[in-house]
Design a protein around this motif. Structure first.
Motif, PDB file in Angstrom:
ATOM      1  N   LEU A  64       0.860  -1.179   0.000  1.00 36.45           N
ATOM      2  CA  LEU A  64       0.000   0.000   0.000  1.00 36.45           C
ATOM      3  C   LEU A  64       0.897   1.230   0.000  1.00 36.45           C
ATOM      4  CD1 LEU A  64      -3.235   0.674   1.995  1.00 36.45           C
ATOM      5  CD2 LEU A  64      -1.398   2.342   2.107  1.00 36.45           C
ATOM      6  N   GLY A  65       0.744   2.092  -0.993  1.00 32.60           N
ATOM      7  CA  GLY A  65       1.581   3.278  -1.099  1.00 32.60           C
ATOM      8  C   GLY A  65       1.187   4.332  -0.073  1.00 32.60           C
ATOM      9  N   LEU A  66       2.081   4.626   0.859  1.00 29.70           N
ATOM     10  CA  LEU A  66       1.770   5.582   1.922  1.00 29.70           C
ATOM     11  C   LEU A  66       1.447   6.957   1.355  1.00 29.70           C
ATOM     12  CD1 LEU A  66       1.590   6.449   4.886  1.00 29.70           C
ATOM     13  CD2 LEU A  66       4.075   6.779   4.853  1.00 29.70           C
ATOM     14  N   GLU A  67       2.266   7.427   0.417  1.00 29.75           N
ATOM     15  CA  GLU A  67       2.051   8.765  -0.136  1.00 29.75           C
ATOM     16  C   GLU A  67       0.711   8.853  -0.862  1.00 29.75           C
ATOM     17  OE1 GLU A  67       6.292   8.125   0.605  1.00 29.75           O
ATOM     18  OE2 GLU A  67       4.778   6.963  -0.476  1.00 29.75           O
ATOM     19  N   ARG A  68       0.301   7.766  -1.505  1.00 26.56           N
ATOM     20  CA  ARG A  68      -0.968   7.754  -2.227  1.00 26.56           C
ATOM     21  C   ARG A  68      -2.153   7.792  -1.257  1.00 26.56           C
ATOM     22  NH1 ARG A  68      -0.143   3.955  -7.595  1.00 26.56           N
ATOM     23  NH2 ARG A  68       1.951   4.722  -8.130  1.00 26.56           N
ATOM     24  N   MET A  69      -2.070   7.011  -0.191  1.00 30.82           N
ATOM     25  CA  MET A  69      -3.148   7.033   0.789  1.00 30.82           C
ATOM     26  C   MET A  69      -3.212   8.393   1.484  1.00 30.82           C
ATOM     27  SD  MET A  69      -5.738   5.626   2.149  1.00 30.82           S
ATOM     28  CE  MET A  69      -5.660   3.903   1.631  1.00 30.82           C
ATOM     29  N   ALA A  70      -2.058   8.993   1.754  1.00 30.01           N
ATOM     30  CA  ALA A  70      -2.053  10.321   2.375  1.00 30.01           C
ATOM     31  C   ALA A  70      -2.726  11.341   1.467  1.00 30.01           C
ATOM     32  CB  ALA A  70      -0.617  10.741   2.685  1.00 30.01           C
ATOM     33  N   ARG A  71      -2.494  11.231   0.180  1.00 31.91           N
ATOM     34  CA  ARG A  71      -3.144  12.156  -0.771  1.00 31.91           C
ATOM     35  C   ARG A  71      -4.665  12.031  -0.688  1.00 31.91           C
ATOM     36  NH1 ARG A  71      -3.309  11.324  -7.345  1.00 31.91           N
ATOM     37  NH2 ARG A  71      -4.874  12.931  -7.752  1.00 31.91           N
ATOM     38  N   ILE A  72      -5.139  10.777  -0.627  1.00 34.85           N
ATOM     39  CA  ILE A  72      -6.583  10.548  -0.583  1.00 34.85           C
ATOM     40  C   ILE A  72      -7.181  11.105   0.708  1.00 34.85           C
ATOM     41  CG2 ILE A  72      -8.377   8.777  -0.514  1.00 34.85           C
ATOM     42  CD1 ILE A  72      -6.447   6.987  -2.179  1.00 34.85           C
ATOM     43  N   LEU A  73      -6.576  10.740   1.838  1.00 33.41           N
ATOM     44  CA  LEU A  73      -7.150  11.111   3.127  1.00 33.41           C
ATOM     45  C   LEU A  73      -6.983  12.596   3.440  1.00 33.41           C
ATOM     46  CD1 LEU A  73      -6.115   8.032   5.307  1.00 33.41           C
ATOM     47  CD2 LEU A  73      -8.323   8.510   4.248  1.00 33.41           C
ATOM     48  N   GLN A  74      -5.927  13.208   2.931  1.00 28.51           N
ATOM     49  CA  GLN A  74      -5.709  14.635   3.202  1.00 28.51           C
ATOM     50  C   GLN A  74      -6.386  15.524   2.158  1.00 28.51           C
ATOM     51  OE1 GLN A  74      -1.464  15.288   3.841  1.00 28.51           O
ATOM     52  NE2 GLN A  74      -1.343  13.496   5.191  1.00 28.51           N
ATOM     53  N   LYS A  75      -7.007  14.897   1.139  1.00 27.80           N
ATOM     54  CA  LYS A  75      -7.803  15.621   0.139  1.00 27.80           C
ATOM     55  C   LYS A  75      -6.991  16.697  -0.574  1.00 27.80           C
ATOM     56  CE  LYS A  75     -11.951  14.975   2.984  1.00 27.80           C
ATOM     57  NZ  LYS A  75     -13.101  15.632   3.626  1.00 27.80           N
ATOM     58  N   VAL A  76      -5.816  16.313  -1.042  1.00 29.80           N
ATOM     59  CA  VAL A  76      -4.965  17.238  -1.802  1.00 29.80           C
ATOM     60  C   VAL A  76      -4.842  16.711  -3.227  1.00 29.80           C
ATOM     61  CG1 VAL A  76      -3.709  18.115   0.187  1.00 29.80           C
ATOM     62  CG2 VAL A  76      -2.898  16.036  -0.960  1.00 29.80           C
ATOM     63  N   PRO A  77      -4.505  17.571  -4.191  1.00 30.28           N
ATOM     64  CA  PRO A  77      -4.537  17.168  -5.602  1.00 30.28           C
ATOM     65  C   PRO A  77      -3.408  16.244  -6.039  1.00 30.28           C
ATOM     66  CG  PRO A  77      -3.819  19.450  -5.386  1.00 30.28           C
ATOM     67  CD  PRO A  77      -4.269  19.019  -4.028  1.00 30.28           C
ATOM     68  N   ASN A  78      -2.356  16.100  -5.242  1.00 30.77           N
ATOM     69  CA  ASN A  78      -1.260  15.222  -5.625  1.00 30.77           C
ATOM     70  C   ASN A  78      -0.491  14.780  -4.382  1.00 30.77           C
ATOM     71  OD1 ASN A  78       0.987  17.268  -5.139  1.00 30.77           O
ATOM     72  ND2 ASN A  78      -0.272  18.340  -6.675  1.00 30.77           N
ATOM     73  N   ASN A  79       0.367  13.782  -4.544  1.00 35.01           N
ATOM     74  CA  ASN A  79       1.119  13.240  -3.416  1.00 35.01           C
ATOM     75  C   ASN A  79       2.056  14.266  -2.788  1.00 35.01           C
ATOM     76  OD1 ASN A  79      -0.109  10.957  -4.393  1.00 35.01           O
ATOM     77  ND2 ASN A  79       1.759   9.795  -4.736  1.00 35.01           N
ATOM     78  N   TYR A  80       2.519  15.220  -3.587  1.00 39.80           N
ATOM     79  CA  TYR A  80       3.523  16.172  -3.118  1.00 39.80           C
ATOM     80  C   TYR A  80       2.963  17.161  -2.090  1.00 39.80           C
ATOM     81  CZ  TYR A  80       6.070  14.442  -7.159  1.00 39.80           C
ATOM     82  OH  TYR A  80       6.696  13.625  -8.052  1.00 39.80           O
ATOM     83  N   GLU A  81       1.674  17.363  -2.132  1.00 39.59           N
ATOM     84  CA  GLU A  81       1.082  18.346  -1.223  1.00 39.59           C
ATOM     85  C   GLU A  81       0.581  17.717   0.070  1.00 39.59           C
ATOM     86  OE1 GLU A  81      -1.475  21.241  -3.144  1.00 39.59           O
ATOM     87  OE2 GLU A  81      -0.433  20.938  -5.053  1.00 39.59           O
ATOM     88  N   THR A  82       1.029  16.479   0.338  1.00 35.97           N
ATOM     89  CA  THR A  82       0.726  15.844   1.619  1.00 35.97           C
ATOM     90  C   THR A  82       1.743  16.298   2.659  1.00 35.97           C
ATOM     91  OG1 THR A  82       2.149  13.924   1.224  1.00 35.97           O
ATOM     92  CG2 THR A  82      -0.099  13.820   0.375  1.00 35.97           C
ATOM     93  N   ASP A  83       1.466  15.997   3.921  1.00 35.78           N
ATOM     94  CA  ASP A  83       2.380  16.423   4.990  1.00 35.78           C
ATOM     95  C   ASP A  83       3.673  15.622   4.996  1.00 35.78           C
ATOM     96  OD1 ASP A  83       1.358  14.002   5.876  1.00 35.78           O
ATOM     97  OD2 ASP A  83       1.169  14.648   7.962  1.00 35.78           O
ATOM     98  N   LEU A  84       3.789  14.616   4.124  1.00 35.13           N
ATOM     99  CA  LEU A  84       5.020  13.848   4.010  1.00 35.13           C
ATOM    100  C   LEU A  84       6.081  14.592   3.208  1.00 35.13           C
ATOM    101  CD1 LEU A  84       3.359  10.402   3.211  1.00 35.13           C
ATOM    102  CD2 LEU A  84       4.565  10.980   5.341  1.00 35.13           C
TER     103      LEU A  84
END
Length: 914
Positions: free
Chosen positions: A235-255
Motif C-alpha cells: 500500500l503506497g503511503l504517499e498515495r493514501m495520504a493524498r486521498i485522506l488529506q484531500k490534496v490534488p497530488n502526493n507532493y502536497e501531503t504532509d510527508l
C-alpha cells in the motif's frame, strides 16, 4: 473531492502520514502479524542495486531457502526507484523515494483473508467510501473475483478483469509468480460506469496491490502450484495520504509539502502562486531531497558508479533545479553557500517515524550534501564554458558547410547528463546565439539511458541456480566455531561445478555441506576459515583428506565448505573430522578485534560522525573503509596508533553476549556496515572502548593482539577513506621486513639509520640538478638543429606569403621539441606555421604545432589542427590557438602523419592566403 470520507464515530480517522503508517501496522499486528523494521535501502541482495519493493527482505523466504521466522509479518519499507525519474514532479504520483506499507503471509493465510483485511483496512480503518473503490483482478482468477463479489460485496460493475501485463506478477523468466488484485480510489465517481479505464490518472489512483504468490514458473513457461503459497502486498503511503488529506497530488501531503515550503522560502516564491513549471521544480526538490537524505543515511556515498551514481545524479538534479528556481546561497547570509543542506534539515526533522537513525547521522548527511553541491557548482561552471565552445563550433561549422547552426543531440545530452544542464537552459543559450537544438537526437540518447536504468535497477529476481534441489533438502548448519576448532560432522551434500553428486574422488574441487562445523563462513568482512576435513574409515588410518580454502554462506544459514580432495574419496552421509587451522583463525581473530579498536580510535580522533563503509578481516592484514571528507594528517594517524596500542597494553578482557536487537541499540552498540541482523544479536564489547554488533571471531583479551601498525591511508571514492593495517603475527612480520629493508639501505648508502633521510635528500637534489643540466643541453642541441632546419621553410599563398616548416626531429624528447618549435616561431618572420614531430622512445610520439599571430588571424588554430594529426599516431592532444602539443603511441606512423600535416596545412593556407 466533494464527497466526505466515511465517518466512524468510534475512533478518529488517521489523516497525517505518520498516523496512516501507524494505523496500518497496528491493524495487521492485531491480526497476528509481527511488525518488522524497514530494511536498508542498500539491499542484502546482489541482483538489485537498491531496495525497490517491500518484499525484497523476504525474498529468501519466498524462495524457500530460509525457514520463516514468523508466519505473518507487516512492514513500512523505505524504497527507491529511479527508472521514472523524468516523471517526478510532472505527474501526481511518481517519486524516487516512497514508503510501501505491506502485509505478508509465508504459507499461512491466502486470498480470502488478504482480500477481506484489505477491504476492512480501506473502508473502516481509513474510512474510504465503499462506492468510491474499484477492484482489478487477473482475467482468469475466478477465486479472487468470487471473494470480492460474494464475500466482500463489491458490485460486479466495479470490478475489472485485466490481463498478464497489469495483473499477473512474475519475478523473472522463472520462479515464483501469481495473479494480483488491486484497489483503486475514484476521484470522479460522477463520471459513472461506462467506458471506465482504471489507468486514467485523472480519475483513479491505485493504492493497494495484493499479490497471490501461488505458482512456480518453470523453464518451459508452464506453471506448477507452489508447495507454500504466499501473500505479498503493498500500500503506497504517499498515495493514501493524498486521498485522506484531500490534496490534488502526493507532493502536497504532509510527508513532502514541508520540504517544498522550505525550498519555496529559499527561492523566494510562493508555491500557491507559482506557475506550473515552478511548481514542478519545487516538487522535484521535495522528492529528491527525501531520496538523497535516506540514501546517504543508509551508507550510500555519492560517486560515479552503482548506487553511488544514483545518489550523485539525484543531488545534481536537485542542484540544477534549484538554480532554475533562482535559489542562491544557503539562506543564512552566505550567497556562495550550499542550499541542499538547509532543505535537508527539514527532511531530517520529518524522519523520526520513518527511520529514527537519520537524526543521529545528520552531521554526516549534511556535510556530504554540502561537499557534493559545492563540487557540482564548479562542474556547472565548467559546463558553461563547454557550452560556449559548442555554440562557437556550431556557428563555425555552419559557415563552412552552409547549413544552419545546430547543437547535436549527443552534445545536448552530454551537457545534461555530465554537467547538469537542463535542456531548457541549453535551448535558451542556443537561441540567444541563433543556434538550433537536435531534440530528436537528444531524445534518442535519453531513451538509451532509460532502458539501461530500467534493465539494471528494477527487477527483483527470484530465480535459483543448479544447487536449488540440493539446498532444499539441507537444513541450516550448526556453527560451533565460537567454542571449538574441531568437531565430528556428517556430510549432508556435495557439489561439483554447481551440480549435486553423491561421491567425489581425489584431485577434484568440491563444495561440501556439513550438518555442523567449526569453520567460520565469510561474513561481516571476515574471510572464511581454512583447514581440513578428515574421513576416517579405519580408526588408525585417514582414508580421505579435504583441504578447505574458503567457507561461504548460502541462502539462510547453510555453510558451503569449498576445497580440494587431497586424498581418497568422500561421500554423502560419511562422518568427518572437521579441523580449523588454529594459527590462521588466531590471525583473523586478532585482526577482527583490531578493526573494532580502529573504529573506536577513529571516532575519538576525527569525530563520532565518521562511520564504517566496508571492511576486510584477513589473515595477513585488515582493511577498514570509513566516511570522511579529507585525508588524515600524519599526527592523526600517529594518535590512532597510540590509542590502539595503549588499549592492547591494557590487557582488557572482551565481553560477548547475545541480546535482543532493540536492547543492543539502546546500549549504544554500533552496527557493522552492510550486515543484516535478526531479532537476537551478538554483541562484542571491549569495556570502556568499543561495543559492536558482530558475529565474527575475536580474541579473549586485547593483549593477544600484541601490536598494531597502519601501513596505508588513502581515498578510494568521494568521501570515503581506507586504512590498511596489520596486527599480531602480521604486525611482527611487517616490522621485521621493514627493519631488513632499512638494514640493506644503510649498507648501500653507508650511513646509520638516523642518517638515511638526510643522505637520500642530498642524492635527490644531486639528481635534480643533473637532470636540469641534461635537459638544458638537450634543449640547446634541439635549438641548434632547428636553426639548421629553418632553411627548409617554404612559402605558401599568393597575396600573403606564409612560411611553412613541417619536419621530423628524430628522437628528441617532448620538452626539447617544444623549445625547438618556440625558437623557430621566434626566428621565422610572421606569418609562419611550424609542425614538428619526434619519437623519444620505442612506443612514444611527440608532436608540436606553433602558429604566429598572422596565421591565427586567418582562423587556423594550432590546438584544433594538431589533434587529428596525433590520432594518426594513435594518440591525441591540443592546446592554445597559437601553440599546441600532442602525443601518440605509434612511431611507425609519424612520417605519414607529418606528410598529412604538410598536405593539409598547405591546402588550408593556400585557400586562406590566396
Amino acid at each position: 473531492m466533494t464527497e466526505e470520507l466515511v465517518e466512524d464515530k468510534s475512533k478518529d480517522l488517521p489523516t497525517s502520514g505518520d498516523s496512516i503508517r501507524r494505523r496500518f501496522l497496528d491493524f495487521y499486528a492485531s491480526r497476528g502479524h509481527k511488525v518488522l523494521p524497514s530494511s536498508s535501502l542498500v539491499p542484502d541482495d546482489p541482483t538489485v542495486l537498491l531496495t525497490i519493493a517491500g518484499m525484497l527482505q523476504f525474498k529468501p523466504i519466498f524462495l524457500g531457502k530460509v525457514p520463516r521466522q514468523v508466519p505473518r509479518a507487516t512492514t513500512a519499507q523505505r524504497c527507491i526507484r529511479t527508472n521514472d525519474v523524468e516523471n517526478v514532479g510532472k505527474t501526481s504520483r511518481h517519486h524516487t523515494f516512497f514508503e510501501m506499507l505491506g502485509n505478508f503471509s509465508f504459507g499461512d493465510y491466502f486470498k480470502k483473508e488478504a482480500i477481506k483485511w484489505a477491504w476492512e483496512l480501506s473502508t473502516i480503518e481509513y474510512g474510504l467510501p465503499a462506492d468510491r473503490l474499484w477492484i482489478s483482478v487477473y482475467e482468469d482468477d475466478d477465486e479472487a473475483f468470487a471473494i470480492w463479489t460474494k464475500e466482500v460485496g463489491v458490485p460486479v460493475e466495479r470490478i475489472k478483469r485485466m490481463g498478464d501485463e497489469d495483473n499477473f506478477w512474475t519475478s523473472g523468466v522463472t520462479g515464483p509468480c501469481g495473479p494480483c488484485s488491486e484497489i483503486y480510489y475514484d476521484f470522479q465517481p460522477e463520471r459513472g460506469y461506462s467506458d471506465v479505464d482504471l489507468g486514467d490518472d485523472t480519475r483513479f489512483i491505485e493504492f493497494y496491490n495484493l499479490v497471490f504468490m501461488q505458482y512456480n514458473k518453470k523453464d518451459d513457461g508452464s506453471l506448477e502450484p507452489l508447495k507454500q503459497m504466499n501473500i505479498d502486498t503493498g500500500l503506497g503511503l504517499e498515495r493514501m495520504a493524498r486521498i485522506l488529506q484531500k490534496v490534488p497530488n502526493n507532493y502536497e501531503t504532509d510527508l513532502i509539502y514541508p520540504i517544498i515550503e522550505k525550498a519555496s522560502e529559499l527561492a523566494n516564491v510562493s508555491y500557491a502562486l507559482a506557475d506550473d513549471h515552478a511548481k514542478m521544480n519545487l516538487k522535484v526538490i521535495g522528492d529528491h531531497l527525501r531520496a538523497i537524505v535516506y540514501l546517504i543515511s543508509d551508507g550510500v556515498v555519492p560517486s560515479n558508479i552503482g548506487r553511488g551514481y544514483v545518489a550523485r545524479r539525484l543531488i545534481r538534479r536537485a542542484v540544477r533545479t534549484g538554480r532554475l528556481l533562482g535559489i542562491k546561497g544557503d539562506g543564512r547570509g552566505n550567497p556562495e553557500g550550499a542550499f541542499l543542506p538547509t532543505i535537508a534539515e527539514k527532511v531530517i526533522e520529518l524522519s523520526s517515524q520513518i527511520d529514527p537513525d537519520v537524526k543521529s547521522r545528520a552531521p554526516r548527511i549534511l556535510e556530504e550534501l554540502k561537499r557534493e553541491e559545492l563540487r557540482f557548482v564548479q562542474t556547472l561552471e565548467r559546463g558553461e564554458k563547454l557550452l560556449d565552445e559548442m555554440l562557437a563550433n556550431a556557428l563555425l561549422n555552419s559557415n563552412e558547410n552552409g547549413n544552419g547552426p545546430i547543437l547535436s543531440g549527443k552534445d545536448v545530452f552530454l551537457l545534461y547528463d555530465t554537467y547538469g544542464f537542463p535542456v531548457e537552459i541549453t535551448t535558451e543559450a542556443a537561441e540567444e546565439h541563433g543556434v538550433g537544438i537536435d531534440m530528436n537526437g537528444f531524445e534518442i540518447e535519453m531513451e538509451n539511458q532509460r532502458r539501461q536504468s530500467q534493465a539494471a535497477h528494477n527487477a527483483v529476481k527470484l530465480a535459483v541456480g543448479n544447487g536449488a534441489v540440493l539446498t532444499e533438502n539441507i537444513s541450516d548448519t550448526e556453527f560451533l566455531g565460537y567454542e571449538t576448532l574441531s568437531t565430528k560432522a556428517v556430510i549432508e551434500g556435495l557439489l561439483v561445478n554447481g551440480n549435486p553428486v553423491i561421491q567425489v574422488s581425489e584431485g577434484s574441487d568440491v563444495e561440501i555441506f556439513l550438518n555442523r562445523t567449526p569453520f567460520y563462513a565469510e561474513s561481516g568482512g571476515q574471510i572464511g576459515d581454512h583447514g581440513f576435513l578428515y574421513v576416517n574409515e579405519d580408526r588408525n588410518q585417514k582414508n580421505a583428506v579435504v583441504e578447505i580454502k574458503d567457507v561461504q554462506k548460502s541462502l539462510g544459514n547453510i555453510f558451503v565448505h569449498k576445497g580440494t580432495i587431497k586424498e581418497g574419496v568422500v561421500e554423502v552421509g560419511k562422518e568427518v573430522e572437521a579441523a580449523v587451522d588454529a594459527n590462521l583463525r588466531q590471525r583473523a581473530k586478532i585482526h577482527h578485534t583490531a578493526t573494532h579498536l580502529l573504529q573506536a580510535a577513529l571516532k575519538k580522533v576525527i569525530g563520532d560522525e565518521t562511520s564504517q563503509a566496508g571492511s576486510l578481516v584477513a589473515f595477513d592484514r585488515l582493511r577498514f573503509d570509513f566516511n570522511f571528507h579529507r585525508p588524515l594528517q600524519e599526527k592523526e594517524l600517529v594518535e590512532i596508533e597510540e590509542l590502539i596500542n595503549g588499549w592492547i597494553g591494557d590487557a582488557t578482557l572482551l565481553q560477548t553476549q547475545v541480546m535482543p536487537l532493540a536492547d543492543a541499540k539502546r546500549a549504544g552498540a554500533i552496527a557493522m556496515f552492510g550486515e543484516k541482523y535478526g531479532e537476537q544479536v551478538r554483541v562484542v564489547e571491549v569495556p570502556g572502548v568499543s561495543m559492536e554488533l558482530c558475529g565474527g571471531t575475536h580474541v579473549s583479551n586485547t593483549c593477544e593482539i600484541r601490536g598494531f601498525k597502519i601501513i596505508s591511508e588513502q581515498g578510494i571514492a568521494s568521501g570515503i577513506r581506507r586504512i590498511e593495517a596489520v596486527a599480531g603475527d602480521a604486525f611482527i612480520e611487517y616490522v621485521n621486513a621493514r627493519d631488513n629493508h632499512m638494514r640493506q639501505l644503510c649498507s648501500t648508502l653507508k650511513v646509520k639509520a638516523e642518517e638515511v633521510t638526510t643522505r637520500v635528500e642530498a642524492l635527490l637534489e644531486e639528481l635534480r640538478m643533473t637532470r636540469n643540466e641534461v635537459s638544458a643541453v638537450r634543449a640547446k642541441a634541439a635549438v641548434y638543429k632547428a636553426s639548421v632546419m629553418a632553411g627548409n621553410a617554404f612559402p605558401v599563398g599568393t597575396s600573403k606569403k606564409i612560411r611553412v616548416l613541417v619536419e621530423s626531429m628524430d628522437d628528441i624528447d617532448a620538452d626539447s621539441l617544444k623549445s625547438a618549435a618556440e625558437y623557430l616561431i621566434d626566428t621565422l618572420q610572421d606569418p609562419a606555421a611550424v609542425i614538428l614531430g619526434s619519437c623519444p622512445s620505442e612506443e612514444k610520439v611527440s608532436l608540436v604545432a606553433g602558429f604566429t599571430p598572422g596565421v591565427v588571424d586567418l582562423g587556423i588554430q594550432a590546438g584544433k589542427f594538431i589533434g587529428p594529426i596525433a590520432k594518426l599516431c594513435g594518440g591525441g592532444g591540443g592546446g592554445r590557438p597559437n601553440f599546441a602539443q600532442a602525443g601518440g603511441r605509434k612511431p611507425e606512423n609519424l612520417s605519414g602523419a607529418l606528410a598529412k600535416a604538410r598536405e593539409e596545412l598547405v591546402a588550408i593556407l593556400s585557400e586562406k592566403a590566396s
